[in-house]
Design a protein around this motif. Structure first.
Motif, PDB file in Angstrom:
ATOM      1  N   LYS A 187       0.830  -1.198   0.000  1.00 35.65           N
ATOM      2  CA  LYS A 187       0.000   0.000   0.000  1.00 35.65           C
ATOM      3  C   LYS A 187       0.867   1.251   0.000  1.00 35.65           C
ATOM      4  CE  LYS A 187      -3.561   2.397   2.658  1.00 35.65           C
ATOM      5  NZ  LYS A 187      -4.392   2.377   3.899  1.00 35.65           N
ATOM      6  N   ALA A 188       1.980   1.217   0.753  1.00 33.34           N
ATOM      7  CA  ALA A 188       2.881   2.373   0.797  1.00 33.34           C
ATOM      8  C   ALA A 188       3.467   2.655  -0.580  1.00 33.34           C
ATOM      9  CB  ALA A 188       3.992   2.119   1.810  1.00 33.34           C
ATOM     10  N   GLY A 189       3.861   1.608  -1.302  1.00 34.79           N
ATOM     11  CA  GLY A 189       4.405   1.794  -2.643  1.00 34.79           C
ATOM     12  C   GLY A 189       3.377   2.326  -3.618  1.00 34.79           C
ATOM     13  N   GLN A 190       2.158   1.859  -3.531  1.00 33.51           N
ATOM     14  CA  GLN A 190       1.096   2.324  -4.414  1.00 33.51           C
ATOM     15  C   GLN A 190       0.805   3.803  -4.197  1.00 33.51           C
ATOM     16  OE1 GLN A 190      -2.160  -0.291  -3.532  1.00 33.51           O
ATOM     17  NE2 GLN A 190      -1.161  -2.105  -4.429  1.00 33.51           N
ATOM     18  N   GLU A 191       0.739   4.211  -2.932  1.00 33.19           N
ATOM     19  CA  GLU A 191       0.446   5.614  -2.634  1.00 33.19           C
ATOM     20  C   GLU A 191       1.604   6.526  -3.039  1.00 33.19           C
ATOM     21  OE1 GLU A 191      -0.605   5.959   1.438  1.00 33.19           O
ATOM     22  OE2 GLU A 191      -2.488   4.822   1.236  1.00 33.19           O
ATOM     23  N   LEU A 192       2.844   6.071  -2.846  1.00 35.68           N
ATOM     24  CA  LEU A 192       3.990   6.892  -3.222  1.00 35.68           C
ATOM     25  C   LEU A 192       4.066   7.037  -4.731  1.00 35.68           C
ATOM     26  CD1 LEU A 192       6.466   8.477  -2.317  1.00 35.68           C
ATOM     27  CD2 LEU A 192       7.802   6.360  -2.466  1.00 35.68           C
ATOM     28  N   LEU A 193       3.814   5.978  -5.479  1.00 42.88           N
ATOM     29  CA  LEU A 193       3.833   6.072  -6.931  1.00 42.88           C
ATOM     30  C   LEU A 193       2.722   6.986  -7.431  1.00 42.88           C
ATOM     31  CD1 LEU A 193       5.015   5.162  -9.617  1.00 42.88           C
ATOM     32  CD2 LEU A 193       3.500   3.184  -9.565  1.00 42.88           C
ATOM     33  N   ARG A 194       1.566   6.915  -6.813  1.00 41.57           N
ATOM     34  CA  ARG A 194       0.459   7.797  -7.191  1.00 41.57           C
ATOM     35  C   ARG A 194       0.821   9.266  -6.940  1.00 41.57           C
ATOM     36  NH1 ARG A 194      -3.061   5.964  -3.823  1.00 41.57           N
ATOM     37  NH2 ARG A 194      -3.472   4.105  -5.101  1.00 41.57           N
ATOM     38  N   LEU A 195       1.548   9.500  -5.858  1.00 37.03           N
ATOM     39  CA  LEU A 195       1.955  10.870  -5.537  1.00 37.03           C
ATOM     40  C   LEU A 195       3.020  11.371  -6.509  1.00 37.03           C
ATOM     41  CD1 LEU A 195       1.779  13.273  -3.581  1.00 37.03           C
ATOM     42  CD2 LEU A 195       3.512  12.143  -2.167  1.00 37.03           C
ATOM     43  N   HIS A 209      12.513  -3.027   2.963  1.00 38.87           N
ATOM     44  CA  HIS A 209      11.923  -2.371   1.787  1.00 38.87           C
ATOM     45  C   HIS A 209      12.939  -1.393   1.185  1.00 38.87           C
ATOM     46  CE1 HIS A 209       8.292  -4.111   3.457  1.00 38.87           C
ATOM     47  NE2 HIS A 209       8.492  -3.430   4.583  1.00 38.87           N
ATOM     48  N   GLU A 210      14.031  -1.952   0.660  1.00 40.18           N
ATOM     49  CA  GLU A 210      15.120  -1.120   0.156  1.00 40.18           C
ATOM     50  C   GLU A 210      14.680  -0.268  -1.035  1.00 40.18           C
ATOM     51  OE1 GLU A 210      18.344  -3.691  -0.728  1.00 40.18           O
ATOM     52  OE2 GLU A 210      18.907  -4.006   1.362  1.00 40.18           O
ATOM     53  N   ARG A 211      13.925  -0.825  -1.954  1.00 45.36           N
ATOM     54  CA  ARG A 211      13.494  -0.078  -3.127  1.00 45.36           C
ATOM     55  C   ARG A 211      12.574   1.083  -2.750  1.00 45.36           C
ATOM     56  NH1 ARG A 211      13.282  -2.210  -8.288  1.00 45.36           N
ATOM     57  NH2 ARG A 211      14.638  -3.983  -8.657  1.00 45.36           N
ATOM     58  N   LEU A 212      11.679   0.849  -1.824  1.00 46.16           N
ATOM     59  CA  LEU A 212      10.777   1.906  -1.375  1.00 46.16           C
ATOM     60  C   LEU A 212      11.552   3.020  -0.688  1.00 46.16           C
ATOM     61  CD1 LEU A 212       7.821   2.816  -1.133  1.00 46.16           C
ATOM     62  CD2 LEU A 212       7.714   1.577   1.049  1.00 46.16           C
ATOM     63  N   ARG A 213      12.519   2.645   0.138  1.00 43.36           N
ATOM     64  CA  ARG A 213      13.349   3.647   0.808  1.00 43.36           C
ATOM     65  C   ARG A 213      14.131   4.478  -0.202  1.00 43.36           C
ATOM     66  NH1 ARG A 213      14.751   3.392   6.142  1.00 43.36           N
ATOM     67  NH2 ARG A 213      16.820   4.157   5.603  1.00 43.36           N
ATOM     68  N   ARG A 214      14.678   3.806  -1.225  1.00 41.32           N
ATOM     69  CA  ARG A 214      15.454   4.532  -2.237  1.00 41.32           C
ATOM     70  C   ARG A 214      14.585   5.531  -2.976  1.00 41.32           C
ATOM     71  NH1 ARG A 214      18.055   0.483  -4.156  1.00 41.32           N
ATOM     72  NH2 ARG A 214      16.622  -0.109  -5.825  1.00 41.32           N
ATOM     73  N   ALA A 215      13.363   5.130  -3.310  1.00 38.74           N
ATOM     74  CA  ALA A 215      12.460   6.041  -4.025  1.00 38.74           C
ATOM     75  C   ALA A 215      12.084   7.243  -3.158  1.00 38.74           C
ATOM     76  CB  ALA A 215      11.210   5.288  -4.463  1.00 38.74           C
ATOM     77  N   TYR A 216      11.802   7.009  -1.882  1.00 38.95           N
ATOM     78  CA  TYR A 216      11.389   8.111  -1.004  1.00 38.95           C
ATOM     79  C   TYR A 216      12.545   9.062  -0.721  1.00 38.95           C
ATOM     80  CZ  TYR A 216      10.377  10.605   3.314  1.00 38.95           C
ATOM     81  OH  TYR A 216      10.239  11.584   4.257  1.00 38.95           O
ATOM     82  N   PHE A 217      13.700   8.507  -0.361  1.00 38.91           N
ATOM     83  CA  PHE A 217      14.823   9.379   0.019  1.00 38.91           C
ATOM     84  C   PHE A 217      15.417  10.097  -1.197  1.00 38.91           C
ATOM     85  CE2 PHE A 217      14.823   6.661   3.850  1.00 38.91           C
ATOM     86  CZ  PHE A 217      14.773   7.665   4.803  1.00 38.91           C
ATOM     87  N   ARG A 218      15.183   9.601  -2.385  1.00 42.51           N
ATOM     88  CA  ARG A 218      15.590  10.361  -3.570  1.00 42.51           C
ATOM     89  C   ARG A 218      14.821  11.676  -3.629  1.00 42.51           C
ATOM     90  NH1 ARG A 218      14.005   7.126  -7.216  1.00 42.51           N
ATOM     91  NH2 ARG A 218      15.977   6.022  -7.522  1.00 42.51           N
ATOM     92  N   LEU A 219      13.543  11.625  -3.342  1.00 40.40           N
ATOM     93  CA  LEU A 219      12.717  12.837  -3.364  1.00 40.40           C
ATOM     94  C   LEU A 219      13.139  13.826  -2.284  1.00 40.40           C
ATOM     95  CD1 LEU A 219       9.262  11.077  -3.857  1.00 40.40           C
ATOM     96  CD2 LEU A 219      10.629  12.220  -5.606  1.00 40.40           C
ATOM     97  N   THR A 220      13.376  13.329  -1.081  1.00 39.05           N
ATOM     98  CA  THR A 220      13.786  14.232   0.006  1.00 39.05           C
ATOM     99  C   THR A 220      15.170  14.813  -0.248  1.00 39.05           C
ATOM    100  OG1 THR A 220      14.651  12.339   1.275  1.00 39.05           O
ATOM    101  CG2 THR A 220      12.361  12.984   1.664  1.00 39.05           C
ATOM    102  N   ARG A 221      16.049  14.024  -0.822  1.00 37.64           N
ATOM    103  CA  ARG A 221      17.401  14.520  -1.112  1.00 37.64           C
ATOM    104  C   ARG A 221      17.360  15.618  -2.171  1.00 37.64           C
ATOM    105  NH1 ARG A 221      19.213  10.052  -2.133  1.00 37.64           N
ATOM    106  NH2 ARG A 221      19.160  10.056  -4.411  1.00 37.64           N
ATOM    107  N   LEU A 222      16.549  15.429  -3.212  1.00 41.33           N
ATOM    108  CA  LEU A 222      16.425  16.458  -4.239  1.00 41.33           C
ATOM    109  C   LEU A 222      15.799  17.725  -3.677  1.00 41.33           C
ATOM    110  CD1 LEU A 222      15.216  14.332  -7.304  1.00 41.33           C
ATOM    111  CD2 LEU A 222      17.451  15.409  -7.002  1.00 41.33           C
ATOM    112  N   ASN A 223      14.851  17.582  -2.772  1.00 42.80           N
ATOM    113  CA  ASN A 223      14.214  18.756  -2.181  1.00 42.80           C
ATOM    114  C   ASN A 223      15.189  19.526  -1.295  1.00 42.80           C
ATOM    115  OD1 ASN A 223      11.929  20.466  -1.519  1.00 42.80           O
ATOM    116  ND2 ASN A 223      11.946  19.469   0.483  1.00 42.80           N
TER     117      ASN A 223
END
Length: 396
Positions: free
Chosen positions: A199-207, A260-274
């Motif tokens: 569910k976390a991955g689905q919501e993050l991809l939707r965002l 959940h390494e892939r989910l962490r990588r996707a999320y922290f990429r966004l925070t790092r860019l911000n």
């Protein structure tokens, strides 16, 4: 039929005296006559012929014509004749002049072509190419060469490669950088796939799919607030760990790892860019200033210059390495604001060099035929070097 008259004086190729106009041929070509030696000639100009050949070459190499179709434009019967006629055109190398203008924003991206080459292209705010650079990979040195001679722009839009960012820091120090949001979406899809199971991955991809719809600073703030809300709901899910005892097959010498390494990588990429200021730089009021909207993607470059290069290479498959590179260069050059391809042609491009005379046909002293010497101590005329007669093999 229109007949063009030239005002330039012509010299007789025999006596070097001035020639006068003497009517036209049936084909409409100006005829010239020398009153001294009575020579009559049409005095065909080679430069005009070569320019016609080069225009046909340029139309073929930057368009969809086959070589046979291009040959018919020159009145030739086949592709082989056309290939021989335009052989000299490959020697003409286009270059872009220095650009001293200030660009409110520039875009840069590399496109990979056959033979392991990468073509870096930098475009201005009008979408026209400003510079290009050949390289094997997108390294810092390649981008430094690309940026040389370019004024510090107001904004650089790129895919966020390490070589590009390192070159920007070296060359311009404090240029605002906008990471292409389409590339961010692509990287997120690679990590989460198009159909995440959690569910976390689905919501993050939707965002993240809404990322490219952000156009203003208020919309960017609302998107970041939604990202913080996502983290507050799924932050504990990101912190889950797996120990080697729980999954010994995937341990690989590790005591534990993030579940959940892939989910962490996707999320922290966004925070790092911000945090680095590269996620929503395009709508930052200090960067935008009094101008219009700034781009958040490199679509203008990829859908413009790079797409044209790819289509051109698809139309002309099978080119050699040198011809492929020259083809890409002419394609990029013709997309500039004011292309003038004829300005690169000089007579040395089409003039053929005469082979040097051998001087004489006699053998070089110390040899029998100037081609092959027999082995020391062997009589050449008894070991196959002389003329032989007799039966040479089977008759049936």
């Amino acid at each position: 039929m229109s007949r063009s008259k030239s005002s330039k004086a012509r010299k007789c190729p025999v006596c070097n005296e001035s020639m006068r106009k003497k009517g036209f041929t049936k084909a409409g070509t100006q005829r010239w006559k020398c009153d001294v030696c009575r020579l009559s000639s049409t005095m065909r100009r080679e430069d005009r012929t070569r320019m016609t050949e080069f225009r046909a070459f340029l139309t073929w190499i930057t368009g969809k014509q086959s070589m046979s179709e291009a040959a018919r434009s020159l009145g030739l019967s086949g592709s082989r004749q056309f290939s021989r006629r335009i052989a000299w055109c490959w020697n003409v190398e286009p270059t872009l002049p220095g650009d001293s203008r200030f660009h409110r924003y520039v875009m840069v991206d590399g496109t990979y072509v056959p033979y392991g080459w990468c073509l870096l292209v930098l475009t201005g705010e009008d979408g026209r190419p400003v510079r290009w650079q050949w390289c094997s990979t997108e390294t810092r040195l390649a981008y430094l060469q690309l940026f040389r001679g370019i004024k510090k722009p107001g904004l650089l839009v790129c895919d966020g490669g390490q070589g590009c960012l390192a070159a920007v820091e070296t060359r311009w120090k404090t240029v605002p950088v906008q990471r292409c949001l389409v590339h961010v979406l692509r990287n997120t899809r690679i990590d989460l796939t198009n159909k995440p199971k959690s569910k976390a991955g689905q919501e993050l991809l939707r965002l993240v799919r809404k990322l490219t719809r952000v156009k203003t600073a208020d919309e960017a703030a609302a998107w970041l607030a939604a990202l913080n809300t996502w983290h507050s709901e799924h932050g504990s899910y990101l912190k889950e760990r797996t120990t080697a005892r729980q999954d010994p097959i995937h341990a690989k010498g590790r005591k534990w790892w993030w579940t959940h390494e892939r989910l962490r990588r996707a999320y922290f990429r966004l925070t790092r860019l911000n945090r680095s200021g590269m996620l929503f730089t395009f709508c930052n009021p200090t960067v935008v200033g009094d101008g219009g909207i700034l781009p958040s993607t490199t679509n203008q470059l990829e859908g413009g210059v790079n797409a044209v290069i790819k289509r051109m290479l698809d139309h002309h498959r099978g080119l050699s390495e040198m011809h492929m590179k020259r083809c890409c260069e002419w394609t990029v050059y013709m997309l500039t604001a004011n292309p003038d391809p004829m300005s690169f042609i000089i007579p040395e491009h089409w003039k053929t060099k005469k082979a040097e005379s051998a001087g004489h046909d006699e053998p070089v002293p110390g040899t029998l035929t100037a081609v092959q010497l027999p082995t020391t101590g062997i009589n050449a005329y008894e070991n196959g070097f002389g003329i032989r007669t007799g039966w040479a093999g089977r008759s049936k």
